[in-house]
Write an enzyme that holds these catalytic residues in place. Structure first.
Site, PDB file in Angstrom:
ATOM      1  N   CYS A   1       0.849  -1.199   0.000  1.00  0.00           N
ATOM      2  CA  CYS A   1       0.000   0.000   0.000  1.00  0.00           C
ATOM      3  C   CYS A   1       0.888   1.254   0.000  1.00  0.00           C
ATOM      4  CB  CYS A   1      -0.921  -0.032   1.219  1.00  0.00           C
ATOM      5  SG  CYS A   1      -2.086   1.345   1.288  1.00  0.00           S
ATOM      6  N   CYS A   2       1.915   1.276   0.870  1.00  0.00           N
ATOM      7  CA  CYS A   2       2.839   2.424   0.880  1.00  0.00           C
ATOM      8  C   CYS A   2       3.528   2.557  -0.479  1.00  0.00           C
ATOM      9  CB  CYS A   2       3.904   2.262   1.974  1.00  0.00           C
ATOM     10  SG  CYS A   2       3.311   2.534   3.645  1.00  0.00           S
TER      11      CYS A   2
ATOM     12  N   CYS B   1      -0.742   8.696   7.111  1.00  0.00           N
ATOM     13  CA  CYS B   1      -2.102   8.437   6.643  1.00  0.00           C
ATOM     14  C   CYS B   1      -3.017   8.168   7.846  1.00  0.00           C
ATOM     15  CB  CYS B   1      -2.113   7.232   5.732  1.00  0.00           C
ATOM     16  SG  CYS B   1      -1.223   7.482   4.196  1.00  0.00           S
TER      17      CYS B   1
ATOM     18  N   CYS C   1      -3.251   4.674   9.548  1.00  0.00           N
ATOM     19  CA  CYS C   1      -1.986   4.154  10.068  1.00  0.00           C
ATOM     20  C   CYS C   1      -1.325   5.082  11.082  1.00  0.00           C
ATOM     21  CB  CYS C   1      -1.026   3.884   8.907  1.00  0.00           C
ATOM     22  SG  CYS C   1      -1.715   2.778   7.683  1.00  0.00           S
TER      23      CYS C   1
ATOM     24  N   CYS D   1       8.063   3.702   5.795  1.00  0.00           N
ATOM     25  CA  CYS D   1       7.216   3.399   4.642  1.00  0.00           C
ATOM     26  C   CYS D   1       8.040   3.184   3.391  1.00  0.00           C
ATOM     27  CB  CYS D   1       6.219   4.532   4.418  1.00  0.00           C
ATOM     28  SG  CYS D   1       7.007   6.106   4.154  1.00  0.00           S
TER      29      CYS D   1
HETATM   30  S1  SF4 Z   1       0.660   4.728   5.601  1.00  0.00           S
HETATM   31 FE1  SF4 Z   1      -1.035   3.235   5.578  1.00  0.00          FE
HETATM   32  S2  SF4 Z   1      -2.647   4.051   4.224  1.00  0.00           S
HETATM   33 FE2  SF4 Z   1      -0.750   5.253   3.909  1.00  0.00          FE
HETATM   34  S3  SF4 Z   1       0.187   4.327   2.170  1.00  0.00           S
HETATM   35 FE3  SF4 Z   1       1.122   3.329   3.946  1.00  0.00          FE
HETATM   36  S4  SF4 Z   1      -0.190   1.535   4.429  1.00  0.00           S
HETATM   37 FE4  SF4 Z   1      -1.304   2.810   2.955  1.00  0.00          FE
END
Ligand code: SF4
Length: 241
Positions: free
Chosen positions: A121-122, A203, A206, A231
């Protein structure tokens, strides 16, 4: 008491650290003229850097990542920056098709299922847009500080990345108290979440508030092991994230 009131006093060496940071920014802007960007996370540190850049008229572009998962309080800073400083913040967003596909396959809460899915996701919400943000740039400026975490304990004031691009971390030796003292002294706009015990803001899904005595980044990916808590934006090649 809010974050500003807690750090009303300057710590020893504060003025020298500000002067040193400004000298690094000036020199970076001169050497990399037209090819230098501040990749702002819109956190307190980055607001200090934006203020220094704007206040001194340094030709450094401002850009940020809108992951699609930021808090409303974080996004609200963008028009405030633009109004206050008369500078525009370029926003880089993830590729929509990649996000739709990821959610269809893994769900909205995939980041809680495994470290791999969280990093995926990151990857699509942060790393890929960052690569576009940095395209054609010879240098970038970040708000990393050594005090933020053990993974950041050796952050240098600048480093040449494997790509040849130079990464400047002019606040590397600043303390959290320095950051807030600067914000107070110069009336710098900041994210309202900092007053609700969110020292490090990412985010929304998170990031959580921390308790007194917890580590600075304890509110980021709190369900994961300490070692996994980056991340990938600031991880060197060959270094485990
Ligand atoms: S911090 Fe969380 S929502 Fe944001 S990109 Fe990374 S995993 Fe995805």
């Amino acid at each position: 008491m809010n974050a500003v009131q807690m750090h009303a006093r300057a710590t020893p060496g504060f003025d020298e650290r500000v002067a040193d940071t400004l000298a690094v920014l000036r020199n970076a802007a001169r050497v990399h003229a037209g090819r230098i960007v501040q990749a702002t996370s819109l956190g307190a540190e980055d607001m200090v850097l934006t203020d220094l850049i704007a206040r001194n008229g340094l030709p450094i572009t401002l850009a940020s990542l809108d992951t699609g998962k930021l808090h409303g309080e974080t996004l609200a800073l963008i028009p405030r920056i633009e109004q206050r400083y008369g500078l525009s913040v370029q926003l880089f967003r993830p590729a929509e098709a990649a996000v739709v596909q990821f959610i269809a396959r893994h769900g909205e809460r995939a980041m809680f299922d495994s470290v791999e899915l969280r990093k995926a996701c990151c990857g699509l919400r942060k790393l890929e847009p960052l690569s576009r943000l940095l395209e054609g740039m010879g240098a970038w400026v970040t708000g990393l500080r050594r005090e933020q975490s053990t993974q950041r304990a050796d952050v240098p004031q600048y480093e040449v990345e494997a790509t040849g691009r130079v990464k400047f971390n002019p606040l590397a030796d600043w303390s959290w108290a320095d950051v807030w003292h600067y914000i107070q002294t110069h009336d710098v706009p900041y994210n309202a979440l900092h007053d609700q015990f969110f020292p490090s803001i990412g985010c929304a899904p998170c990031t959580r508030a921390i308790a007194l005595g917890e580590d600075f980044r304890a509110g980021r990916w709190w369900w994961e092991d300490q070692g996994a808590k980056e991340c990938g934006l600031h991880v060197k090649e060959g270094t485990p994230a």
